[in-house]
Design a protein around this motif. Structure first.
Motif, PDB file in Angstrom:
ATOM      1  N   ARG A   1       0.714  -8.943 -36.409  1.00 14.32           N
ATOM      2  CA  ARG A   1      -0.650  -8.583 -36.922  1.00 14.32           C
ATOM      3  C   ARG A   1      -1.563  -9.725 -36.300  1.00 14.32           C
ATOM      4  O   ARG A   1      -1.215 -11.038 -36.540  1.00 14.32           O
ATOM      5  CB  ARG A   1      -1.002  -8.758 -38.380  1.00 14.32           C
ATOM      6  CG  ARG A   1      -2.234  -8.388 -38.837  1.00 14.32           C
ATOM      7  CD  ARG A   1      -2.395  -8.208 -40.446  1.00 14.32           C
ATOM      8  NE  ARG A   1      -1.942  -9.488 -40.960  1.00 14.32           N
ATOM      9  CZ  ARG A   1      -2.646 -10.629 -41.256  1.00 14.32           C
ATOM     10  NH1 ARG A   1      -3.767 -10.566 -41.114  1.00 14.32           N
ATOM     11  NH2 ARG A   1      -2.159 -11.800 -41.845  1.00 14.32           N
ATOM     12  N   VAL A   2      -2.802  -9.506 -35.684  1.00 12.47           N
ATOM     13  CA  VAL A   2      -3.518 -10.478 -35.081  1.00 12.47           C
ATOM     14  C   VAL A   2      -5.054  -9.813 -35.508  1.00 12.47           C
ATOM     15  O   VAL A   2      -5.126  -8.772 -35.650  1.00 12.47           O
ATOM     16  CB  VAL A   2      -3.411 -10.501 -33.733  1.00 12.47           C
ATOM     17  CG1 VAL A   2      -2.091 -10.989 -33.243  1.00 12.47           C
ATOM     18  CG2 VAL A   2      -3.830  -9.164 -32.824  1.00 12.47           C
ATOM     19  N   ASP A   3      -6.051 -10.664 -35.524  1.00  7.21           N
ATOM     20  CA  ASP A   3      -7.323 -10.608 -36.094  1.00  7.21           C
ATOM     21  C   ASP A   3      -8.358  -9.934 -34.926  1.00  7.21           C
ATOM     22  O   ASP A   3      -9.138  -9.074 -35.298  1.00  7.21           O
ATOM     23  CB  ASP A   3      -7.947 -11.688 -36.560  1.00  7.21           C
ATOM     24  CG  ASP A   3      -7.317 -12.337 -37.779  1.00  7.21           C
ATOM     25  OD1 ASP A   3      -7.356 -11.675 -38.781  1.00  7.21           O
ATOM     26  OD2 ASP A   3      -6.636 -13.334 -37.727  1.00  7.21           O
ATOM     27  N   ALA A   4      -7.906  -9.892 -33.682  1.00  6.01           N
ATOM     28  CA  ALA A   4      -8.636  -9.417 -32.574  1.00  6.01           C
ATOM     29  C   ALA A   4      -7.801  -9.431 -31.222  1.00  6.01           C
ATOM     30  O   ALA A   4      -7.000  -9.905 -31.162  1.00  6.01           O
ATOM     31  CB  ALA A   4      -9.931 -10.286 -32.171  1.00  6.01           C
ATOM     32  N   LEU A   5      -8.116  -8.338 -30.570  1.00  8.58           N
ATOM     33  CA  LEU A   5      -7.379  -8.076 -29.183  1.00  8.58           C
ATOM     34  C   LEU A   5      -8.294  -7.893 -28.015  1.00  8.58           C
ATOM     35  O   LEU A   5      -9.142  -6.892 -28.238  1.00  8.58           O
ATOM     36  CB  LEU A   5      -6.368  -6.883 -29.375  1.00  8.58           C
ATOM     37  CG  LEU A   5      -5.789  -6.409 -28.086  1.00  8.58           C
ATOM     38  CD1 LEU A   5      -4.966  -7.477 -27.500  1.00  8.58           C
ATOM     39  CD2 LEU A   5      -5.034  -5.184 -28.567  1.00  8.58           C
ATOM     40  N   HIS A   6      -8.100  -8.588 -26.891  1.00  6.35           N
ATOM     41  CA  HIS A   6      -8.861  -8.301 -25.778  1.00  6.35           C
ATOM     42  C   HIS A   6      -8.093  -8.262 -24.590  1.00  6.35           C
ATOM     43  O   HIS A   6      -7.250  -9.065 -24.386  1.00  6.35           O
ATOM     44  CB  HIS A   6      -9.874  -9.425 -25.541  1.00  6.35           C
ATOM     45  CG  HIS A   6     -10.887  -9.653 -26.495  1.00  6.35           C
ATOM     46  ND1 HIS A   6     -12.251  -9.134 -26.489  1.00  6.35           N
ATOM     47  CD2 HIS A   6     -10.857 -10.402 -27.932  1.00  6.35           C
ATOM     48  CE1 HIS A   6     -12.862  -9.550 -27.737  1.00  6.35           C
ATOM     49  NE2 HIS A   6     -12.126 -10.053 -28.267  1.00  6.35           N
ATOM     50  N   GLY A   7      -7.904  -6.937 -24.135  1.00  9.78           N
ATOM     51  CA  GLY A   7      -6.928  -6.947 -22.752  1.00  9.78           C
ATOM     52  C   GLY A   7      -7.857  -6.791 -21.399  1.00  9.78           C
ATOM     53  O   GLY A   7      -9.224  -7.000 -21.505  1.00  9.78           O
ATOM     54  N   ASP A   8      -7.078  -6.617 -20.518  1.00 13.50           N
ATOM     55  CA  ASP A   8      -7.402  -6.211 -18.918  1.00 13.50           C
ATOM     56  C   ASP A   8      -8.477  -7.388 -18.341  1.00 13.50           C
ATOM     57  O   ASP A   8      -9.479  -7.314 -17.641  1.00 13.50           O
ATOM     58  CB  ASP A   8      -8.306  -4.887 -18.916  1.00 13.50           C
ATOM     59  CG  ASP A   8      -7.536  -3.676 -19.368  1.00 13.50           C
ATOM     60  OD1 ASP A   8      -6.861  -3.088 -18.627  1.00 13.50           O
ATOM     61  OD2 ASP A   8      -7.719  -3.366 -20.684  1.00 13.50           O
ATOM     62  N   VAL A   9      -8.100  -8.472 -18.873  1.00 13.04           N
ATOM     63  CA  VAL A   9      -8.928  -9.818 -18.371  1.00 13.04           C
ATOM     64  C   VAL A   9      -7.719 -10.924 -18.105  1.00 13.04           C
ATOM     65  O   VAL A   9      -6.763 -10.970 -18.709  1.00 13.04           O
ATOM     66  CB  VAL A   9      -9.734 -10.527 -19.551  1.00 13.04           C
ATOM     67  CG1 VAL A   9     -10.922  -9.553 -19.758  1.00 13.04           C
ATOM     68  CG2 VAL A   9      -9.045 -10.704 -20.690  1.00 13.04           C
ATOM     69  N   PHE A  10      -8.089 -11.746 -16.987  1.00  9.94           N
ATOM     70  CA  PHE A  10      -7.238 -12.644 -16.594  1.00  9.94           C
ATOM     71  C   PHE A  10      -7.961 -13.951 -15.894  1.00  9.94           C
ATOM     72  O   PHE A  10      -8.857 -13.690 -15.281  1.00  9.94           O
ATOM     73  CB  PHE A  10      -6.499 -11.891 -15.110  1.00  9.94           C
ATOM     74  CG  PHE A  10      -5.396 -13.014 -14.554  1.00  9.94           C
ATOM     75  CD1 PHE A  10      -4.361 -13.422 -15.194  1.00  9.94           C
ATOM     76  CD2 PHE A  10      -5.754 -13.347 -13.162  1.00  9.94           C
ATOM     77  CE1 PHE A  10      -3.191 -14.068 -14.672  1.00  9.94           C
ATOM     78  CE2 PHE A  10      -4.626 -14.175 -12.433  1.00  9.94           C
ATOM     79  CZ  PHE A  10      -3.630 -14.729 -13.377  1.00  9.94           C
ATOM     80  N   ALA A  11      -7.471 -15.041 -15.849  1.00  7.15           N
ATOM     81  CA  ALA A  11      -7.769 -16.433 -15.585  1.00  7.15           C
ATOM     82  C   ALA A  11      -9.110 -16.448 -16.027  1.00  7.15           C
ATOM     83  O   ALA A  11      -9.606 -16.246 -17.236  1.00  7.15           O
ATOM     84  CB  ALA A  11      -7.836 -16.471 -14.140  1.00  7.15           C
ATOM     85  N   GLU A  12     -10.140 -16.869 -15.172  1.00  9.19           N
ATOM     86  CA  GLU A  12     -11.432 -17.006 -15.561  1.00  9.19           C
ATOM     87  C   GLU A  12     -12.228 -16.033 -16.533  1.00  9.19           C
ATOM     88  O   GLU A  12     -12.907 -15.888 -17.323  1.00  9.19           O
ATOM     89  CB  GLU A  12     -12.370 -17.309 -14.349  1.00  9.19           C
ATOM     90  CG  GLU A  12     -12.044 -18.620 -13.629  1.00  9.19           C
ATOM     91  CD  GLU A  12     -11.248 -18.512 -12.476  1.00  9.19           C
ATOM     92  OE1 GLU A  12     -10.501 -17.257 -12.489  1.00  9.19           O
ATOM     93  OE2 GLU A  12     -10.997 -19.194 -11.417  1.00  9.19           O
TER      94      GLU A  12
END
Length: 210
Positions: A128-139
């Motif tokens: 369980r996590v409070d938020a998820l952001h995908g499709d991003v890398f490095a900067e």
């Protein structure tokens, strides 16, 4: 005396692949199916030894430029179907998330993995996590880290260190991915841990002095 400015509420970010989870079995399986479908000779062991960048970067090693996006899209579909089984939490991952919650903090996953597939992995492992952001890398991770108010970001890749520093978050690195301590420190990691089993004690020390 000028009053001290209070710190923002605690939010700790984590990368996913090879930071929280060992996704190599599922990734290798999806690439194996892709190789069989396309008749392309893909070295799965090589692929899983350099996880971190977007799938399109890896696909460019195996397919012509005009096929890369289509193959990346197909891989993501294959991963949804075949890539979740066999994926396991890395040592200390569950305890690291629990340590953040015990400190009154929020847990945020910011990953290069396709968001729906990252969600499948987390749900399958009941992480369980409070938020998820995908499709991003490095900067590219910096915007998500800033938006979530992340103070500490934990990852295994040089790109994770770059993203943390760009966002103004304290960069914690683990050597469970493709890089050793020396390379991670050279990239600017504030601390390097062998794995997440050491994270709860480190977090206690960090919070005691911040």
């Amino acid at each position: 005396m000028t009053p001290l400015t209070p710190l923002p509420p605690l939010a700790v970010g984590f990368d996913l692949d090879m930071t929280l989870i060992d996704s190599r079995p599922g990734i290798a399986r999806a690439y194996r199916y892709l190789a069989e479908e396309t008749g392309t000779d893909i070295d799965n062991e090589l692929v899983v030894s350099r996880l971190g960048p977007p799938v399109e970067v890896e696909m460019a090693n195996w397919f012509p430029a005009d096929e890369v996006q289509a193959m990346a899209d197909r891989y993501r579909k294959l991963y949804r179907e075949y890539g979740v089984a066999g994926v396991t939490p890395l040592p200390g991952a569950v305890e690291a998330l629990a340590a953040v919650r015990a400190a009154g903090g929020r847990t945020v996953v910011v990953t290069g993995k396709h968001t729906p597939n990252a969600r499948l992995n987390l749900d399958a492992l009941e992480m369980r996590v409070d938020a998820l952001h995908g499709d991003v890398f490095a900067e590219g991770k910096a915007d998500a880290l800033r938006a979530e108010g992340v103070r500490v970001y934990v990852g295994d890749h040089l790109g994770d260190v770059v993203g943390a520093r760009e966002a103004g978050a304290f960069p914690v690195a683990v050597t469970t991915g493709p890089y050793d301590e020396e390379r991670l420190r050279e990239a600017g990691a504030g601390v390097v841990l062998a794995d997440l089993t050491a994270f709860p004690a480190w977090l206690d020390d960090y919070l005691a002095v911040t």
